[in-house]
Design a protein around this motif. Sequence first.
Motif, PDB file in Angstrom:
ATOM      1  N   LEU A 108      25.596  34.817  35.527  1.00  0.00           N
ATOM      2  CA  LEU A 108      26.772  33.984  35.252  1.00  0.00           C
ATOM      3  C   LEU A 108      27.992  34.498  36.019  1.00  0.00           C
ATOM      4  O   LEU A 108      28.803  33.711  36.512  1.00  0.00           O
ATOM      5  CB  LEU A 108      27.065  33.942  33.747  1.00  0.00           C
ATOM      6  N   THR A 112      29.931  32.192  38.721  1.00  0.00           N
ATOM      7  CA  THR A 112      31.364  31.928  38.587  1.00  0.00           C
ATOM      8  C   THR A 112      32.116  32.317  39.857  1.00  0.00           C
ATOM      9  O   THR A 112      32.958  31.576  40.354  1.00  0.00           O
ATOM     10  CB  THR A 112      31.935  32.685  37.371  1.00  0.00           C
ATOM     11  N   ASP A 161      26.763  24.472  38.890  1.00  0.00           N
ATOM     12  CA  ASP A 161      26.977  23.953  37.521  1.00  0.00           C
ATOM     13  C   ASP A 161      25.647  23.838  36.775  1.00  0.00           C
ATOM     14  O   ASP A 161      25.547  24.198  35.602  1.00  0.00           O
ATOM     15  CB  ASP A 161      27.617  22.557  37.553  1.00  0.00           C
ATOM     16  N   GLU A 164      24.352  27.172  35.793  1.00  0.00           N
ATOM     17  CA  GLU A 164      25.123  27.677  34.658  1.00  0.00           C
ATOM     18  C   GLU A 164      24.643  27.026  33.368  1.00  0.00           C
ATOM     19  O   GLU A 164      24.439  27.695  32.350  1.00  0.00           O
ATOM     20  CB  GLU A 164      26.607  27.367  34.876  1.00  0.00           C
ATOM     21  N   THR A 168      23.189  28.901  30.132  1.00  0.00           N
ATOM     22  CA  THR A 168      23.939  28.948  28.875  1.00  0.00           C
ATOM     23  C   THR A 168      23.284  28.106  27.780  1.00  0.00           C
ATOM     24  O   THR A 168      23.437  28.394  26.613  1.00  0.00           O
ATOM     25  CB  THR A 168      25.401  28.476  29.070  1.00  0.00           C
ATOM     26  N   HIS A 169      22.599  27.033  28.170  1.00  0.00           N
ATOM     27  CA  HIS A 169      21.913  26.199  27.181  1.00  0.00           C
ATOM     28  C   HIS A 169      20.485  25.989  27.619  1.00  0.00           C
ATOM     29  O   HIS A 169      20.101  24.889  28.025  1.00  0.00           O
ATOM     30  CB  HIS A 169      22.620  24.845  27.024  1.00  0.00           C
TER      31      HIS A 169
END
Lengths: 193, 244
Positions: A108, A112, A161, A164, A168-169
Amino acid sequence: MSVREGLLALLGDEPVHGYVLKTGFEAATGGVWPLNVGQVYKTLERLERDGLVHARERQGQRQYRITDDGLAALGAWWDAVPDDEPPPRDELMLKVLMAVGQGRDHALDVITKQRSAVMAQLQLRRRGPSTARRRGRDPMVAAMVDDALVVRAEADLRWLDLCEERLTHPDPSEETGRRPVTRPRRGTRGARS
Amino acid sequence: MTTPILELRDVVKSYGAGPTEVRAVTGVSLAVAPGEFVAVRGPSGCGKSTLLHMAGGLEDPTAGHVLFDGRALYEMSAAERAGLRRGGVGYVFQRLNLVPSLTAMENVMLPLELDGVGSREAKERAAEALDAVGLDRHLERYPDDFSGGQQQRIAIARAIVGTRRLLLADEPTGSLDTPTGDAVVELIASLPARLGTAVVLVTHEPRYAAWADRVVSMRDGCVVDTTVAPPVRKSARRTVGARR
Ligand SMILES: Nc1ncnc2c1ncn2[C@@H]1O[C@H](COP(=O)(O)OP(=O)(O)OP(=O)(O)O)[C@@H](O)[C@H]1O
Ligand SMILES: [Mg+2]
């Protein structure tokens, strides 16, 4: 495209000088591909050897036109479509894939940071005139070059995106199939690569 | 530093309570300077619209403060807030709010007239705004007779005609194709320089976000990253102008 194909595309029945081909090539490619004269003549020499162009001497200068074999080779190039093999290998993609192997938080962080850098490039592109435009190229070609650069940056940002989002999910069905990474090693960032 | 036109101080927004509680925004601080253009991006459901609603005083934060031009919204009377929505802040949201029984021109004139601007001047400025969004011809038509994209442009015209200080736009390009969207965002990007309007633009699209001075990325209700536009050499700066 190689210089060879680019030159064939610019040649016609009318004999032209190598220098005209050089400037024509640069204008047609929107300023993204500067050539030196030596490169142009070397390529023309090979094309002549292969029978794809015909050269003649006029007042001590060589002029070139395309041959029928040249037209056939050019036609084959226009018709060729990109092939899926080998799969795309770009630096950004490989860096993120490697980062995933080092653990979620590291991945991550990398995402970023990369995203911010690509966004900054896109912001710069929105604010300043394109290099192509500054050099006084054909405005439509320059705009197309700009479009390509913007769309590529968009694609990178979208992909980051998506990465990410997956981190994250995570989709539970994907979790189970995942091979555990053997002992993640995190390098000191910047110290080694 | 000059007083920010908009300041969010550690704002939180929760819906519901207990096990069904949704924490839409989990603690965001953001200051927008007068004439600054900030874009907010992030995945669906990360809290962008909720943040914008709080910024515009349409919803109150569960915790934290929202300040407009240095004044906390919660200290303002209902009349003051209404005045702010009419005169100080312009909105373009995901869903349109055009009045169906008013023509395009009348829709755009509305905020000016509510502000006491004379009808002649209101008409002139509304026509200018419609021209700026590329709809200078069909002034007497009703919203239903426009395509979704054109309706969105009328909404933008209305938002820019009514505001000079802060424009809040939530996916204003959602229904537009790429070239039209580019033109609209370029228009929005020209507002800070032309009118001194600060802009907060919520968008999924990186191509539109990139027009902003600052791009704020959100994830799960908080800000994870802020990208400030790198400086452009003065000589190379593109003059952003209205599309005419
Ligand atoms: N009135 C409400 N009641 C309950 N939950 C809400 C309400 N409004 C928003 N939410 C929830 O808060 C979260 C954030 O929503 P929000 O609309 O701010 O997301 P968003 O980032 O704007 O998404 P999108 O890009 O899809 O518009 C979501 O989980 C949403 O379901
Ligand atoms: Mg939203």
